[in-house]
Write a protein that holds these residues in place. Structure first.
Motif, PDB file in Angstrom:
ATOM      1  N   PHE A  92       5.834   5.527   7.802  1.00  0.00           N
ATOM      2  CA  PHE A  92       4.982   4.466   6.790  1.00  0.00           C
ATOM      3  C   PHE A  92       4.549   3.031   7.347  1.00  0.00           C
ATOM      4  N   TYR A 114       6.477  -0.108   8.520  1.00  0.00           N
ATOM      5  CA  TYR A 114       7.571   0.506   8.629  1.00  0.00           C
ATOM      6  C   TYR A 114       8.490   1.932   9.975  1.00  0.00           C
ATOM      7  N   VAL A 173       5.745   3.479  -0.031  1.00  0.00           N
ATOM      8  CA  VAL A 173       6.882   3.630   0.812  1.00  0.00           C
ATOM      9  C   VAL A 173       8.039   3.160  -0.467  1.00  0.00           C
TER      10      VAL A 173
END
Ligand code: GLA
Length: 381
Positions: free
Chosen positions: A202, A205, A287
């Protein structure tokens, strides 16, 4: 690749046995979600990592085999024509088990020497055991031209663990370690052994592991007990596995099983659903949905399946309080080892410092942080 571990294993082999070995790297694994579902023919979402076991192997010129565990500074001698598990259940059983399972396939294994070391700690829930087993079967297959397929090899590794180590594990760890792909996670159907490959990323992240640095001793016996509960319930329902059981099926036998068993089976059914939802969330780059599924998975593992522990719960609960953490859960068999955390990269430093302090204060012991890269599976190096 950890050059220094590789070189050390190679050099030590040369020192001991005066001959160049074949070198194998076999990775450990993480699992994004889908815990305790593999032995229920369900879904898992693991990936191989760039840390694992380095093994040097070569045929022996004498009538004995010698194994050297560098990290433990231990040696063990045996002959391949008389193999049985050690009652002390040490690291030797993973290797002896693999030899024995290959022999059961009618293959002859001459004596050989082996040196191994690794850069994943044992008991951290990163599957150092599957990595070791895979490295041995892969090495022997190459060395002796046994013509085993990768699928045959992972089942040999799994059987070694069942029959020599005594843990009735599923196939996830051996599969992930053998079939891993760089920068990818594998959504594996443990019934068909078909996998779809996903880039587990992601933007903004990252996945970070936090090791509790504990492994509680009931881990192996509890594992086998959970597996037995799942198998009994599928039998009661006349189904091959919990994979084929729905919530309403479970309700039909509620009065025949304990509340504890009901919750455990329900956890497996729900975790399978969560795993499918997580794959979708990753596909559409959602996410926060993915993160929530991780938190829910942990809740199920802790409160329904009952395989967490104080230290793991502490790490997840505290992670959940921090807005930098989008999702977190315990990973692997449980009763210790690591949590996997999905963290906003820009905020990770502050969170990791904080959680390390909190953990040390609570348990008078440090946790460890691992940043891992996703890697290719078992390979000659
Ligand atoms: C251990 C086992 C796996 C799997 C996990 C839990 O790692 O070796 O087969 O069951 O626990 O998901």
């Amino acid at each position: 690749m950890n050059q220094s571990v590789k070189e050390q294993v190679q050099q030590e082999f040369l020192n001991y046995f005066k001959i160049e070995p074949l070198l194998i790297f076999s990775p450990g694994r993480i699992n994004l979600i889908g815990e305790h579902t593999d032995y229920n023919e369900g879904y898992v979402f693991p990936a191989a990592i760039d840390k694992g076991i380095y093994t040097a192997i070569q045929q022996s010129k004498t009538d004995k085999s010698t194994l050297v565990a560098l990290d433990k500074n231990e040696q063990y001698e045996f002959t391949t024509n008389s193999i049985s598990p050690l009652t002390t259940n040490g690291w030797q059983n993973y290797i002896l088990g693999v030899v024995s399972e290959i022999q059961k396939k009618g293959k002859t294994i001459p004596n050989f020497n082996l040196v191994f070391s690794g850069d994943i700690p044992f008991g951290a829930g990163l599957s150092s055991s599957a990595a070791l087993e895979n490295s041995v079967v892969f090495g022997l297959n190459e060395l002796l031209q046994l013509q085993l397929t990768k699928h045959e090899m992972i089942f040999i590794s799994q059987k070694a663990e069942h029959n020599f180590v005594g843990v009735k594990c599923g196939i996830m760890d051996q599969y992930a370690s053998m079939f891993g792909q760089k920068n990818k996670a594998m959504h594996l159907d443990c019934k068909t052994l078909e996998a779809t490959i996903h880039s587990a990323a992601f933007e903004g992240y990252e996945f970070i592991l936090i090791n509790t640095n504990v492994k509680h001793s009931l881990a192996d016996s509890a594992y086998n007990k959970r597996r037995a509960v799942c198998e009994n319930i599928s039998k009661l329902l006349n189904k091959p596995s919990l994979r084929d059981v729905k919530d309403h099926d479970l309700n039909t036998i509620k009065d025949k099983i304990s509340l504890e068993e009901y919750e455990q089976a329900l956890y497996v059914i729900q975790e399978n659903k969560r795993t499918l939802q997580a794959v979708k969330a990753l596909e559409i780059d959602n996410v926060s949905n993915f993160g929530n599924l991780l938190f829910e998975s942990h809740k199920g593992l802790s409160e329904q399946y009952n395989v967490s522990c104080l230290e793991l719960d502490f790490l997840v609960i505290n992670a959940q309080k921090n807005p930098a953490v989008i999702g977190a859960r315990m990973m692997g068999g449980g009763f210790g080892g690591c949590t996997i955390n999905l963290i906003k990269t820009s905020k990770k430093g502050a969170f990791l410092t904080q959680i390390q302090q909190e953990y040390a204060q609570e348990f008078k012991q440090n946790c460890a942080i691992y940043e891992v890269n996703l890697s290719n599976g078992t390979q000659i190096i």
